[in-house]
Design a protein around this motif. Sequence first.
Motif, short mmCIF file in Angstrom:
data_model
loop_
_atom_site.label_atom_id
_atom_site.label_comp_id
_atom_site.label_asym_id
_atom_site.label_seq_id
_atom_site.Cartn_x
_atom_site.Cartn_y
_atom_site.Cartn_z
N TYR A 1 25.82 -8.98 -19.16
CA TYR A 1 25.90 -10.52 -19.48
C TYR A 1 25.77 -11.34 -18.20
CZ TYR A 1 26.90 -9.25 -24.19
OH TYR A 1 26.86 -8.60 -25.45
N ALA A 2 25.09 -12.51 -18.26
CA ALA A 2 25.25 -13.61 -17.41
C ALA A 2 26.61 -14.54 -17.72
CB ALA A 2 24.07 -14.45 -17.37
N ILE A 3 27.21 -14.97 -16.91
CA ILE A 3 28.54 -15.82 -17.13
C ILE A 3 28.35 -17.16 -16.82
CG2 ILE A 3 30.98 -15.93 -16.86
CD1 ILE A 3 30.16 -13.62 -18.66
N GLY A 4 28.51 -18.08 -17.42
CA GLY A 4 28.50 -19.45 -17.05
C GLY A 4 29.91 -20.02 -17.15
N ILE B 1 28.71 -23.98 -13.15
CA ILE B 1 27.89 -22.92 -12.12
C ILE B 1 27.85 -21.53 -13.14
CG2 ILE B 1 30.16 -21.85 -11.68
CD1 ILE B 1 29.07 -21.57 -8.80
N CYS B 2 26.85 -20.82 -12.67
CA CYS B 2 26.72 -19.65 -13.51
C CYS B 2 26.49 -18.31 -12.59
CB CYS B 2 25.53 -19.51 -14.51
SG CYS B 2 23.96 -19.82 -13.85
N ILE B 3 26.56 -17.17 -12.84
CA ILE B 3 26.36 -16.00 -12.21
C ILE B 3 25.58 -14.89 -12.89
CG2 ILE B 3 28.67 -15.06 -12.73
CD1 ILE B 3 28.60 -13.74 -10.00
N SER B 4 24.65 -14.66 -12.21
CA SER B 4 23.60 -13.79 -12.97
C SER B 4 24.25 -12.15 -13.14
CB SER B 4 22.38 -13.53 -12.27
OG SER B 4 21.40 -12.44 -12.89
N ASN B 5 23.88 -11.53 -14.22
CA ASN B 5 24.46 -9.92 -14.10
C ASN B 5 23.15 -9.05 -13.55
OD1 ASN B 5 22.71 -10.84 -16.51
ND2 ASN B 5 23.01 -8.83 -17.35
N ARG B 6 22.08 -9.74 -13.40
CA ARG B 6 20.94 -8.85 -13.00
C ARG B 6 21.14 -8.41 -11.37
NH1 ARG B 6 16.34 -10.10 -10.14
NH2 ARG B 6 16.70 -12.12 -10.28
N ASP C 1 25.88 -14.79 -21.57
CA ASP C 1 24.58 -14.84 -21.90
C ASP C 1 23.93 -13.57 -22.25
OD1 ASP C 1 21.77 -16.39 -20.69
OD2 ASP C 1 22.06 -15.46 -22.56
N GLU C 2 23.52 -13.07 -23.17
CA GLU C 2 23.20 -11.77 -22.89
C GLU C 2 21.55 -11.67 -22.78
OE1 GLU C 2 23.66 -9.52 -26.78
OE2 GLU C 2 23.32 -11.36 -27.80
N GLU C 3 20.84 -12.76 -22.92
CA GLU C 3 19.32 -12.90 -22.81
C GLU C 3 18.99 -12.63 -21.41
OE1 GLU C 3 17.46 -13.46 -25.22
OE2 GLU C 3 15.40 -13.47 -24.24
N PRO C 4 18.22 -11.62 -21.21
CA PRO C 4 17.75 -11.19 -19.92
C PRO C 4 16.87 -12.25 -19.06
CG PRO C 4 16.90 -9.52 -21.44
CD PRO C 4 17.59 -10.67 -22.06
N ARG C 5 17.41 -12.58 -17.95
CA ARG C 5 16.73 -13.89 -17.35
C ARG C 5 16.66 -13.66 -15.92
NH1 ARG C 5 17.17 -17.98 -21.44
NH2 ARG C 5 19.14 -17.82 -22.49
N TRP C 6 15.60 -14.39 -15.27
CA TRP C 6 15.20 -14.20 -14.00
C TRP C 6 16.50 -14.74 -13.20
CZ3 TRP C 6 12.45 -10.70 -11.61
CH2 TRP C 6 12.47 -10.84 -10.29
#
Length: 126
Positions: free
Chosen positions: A32-35, A49-54, A99-104
């Motif tokens: 998950y990305a976290i915002g 702010i947010c941080i990617s899980n990718r 957020d579980e949606e894969p995003r760039w």
Amino acid sequence: QWQLVESGGGLVQPGGSLRLSCAVSGLSLDRYAIGWFRQAPGKEREAVICISNRDGSTTYADSGKGRFTISRDNAQKTVYLQLNSLKPEDTAVYYCAADEEPRWVCALRWFDYEYWGQGTQVTVSS
């Protein structure tokens, strides 16, 4: 049963700092990305702010640039928000969301996030 629990809020003087925590359970945090978002009385919810899980990259909203940082510890299932140089206008309830949606890149739109915590109050006042 998933749960996001924010902590670390409180009363701080202008110019002070706080570190907020978002403890995640029931979800695999690395997926998950976290915002972080905030909402002041009478105002709309806004992104901080947010941080990617990718790749761990971060995206800043204007409100947090230069003063706020985010980090994540997937092993501890916790995401942190460091708030520095706080101003009275930073007073708000701060929420973390997943957020579980894969995003760039991670999203700064609140409606992209599926899971939310209950929030923690941050009050900046002398």
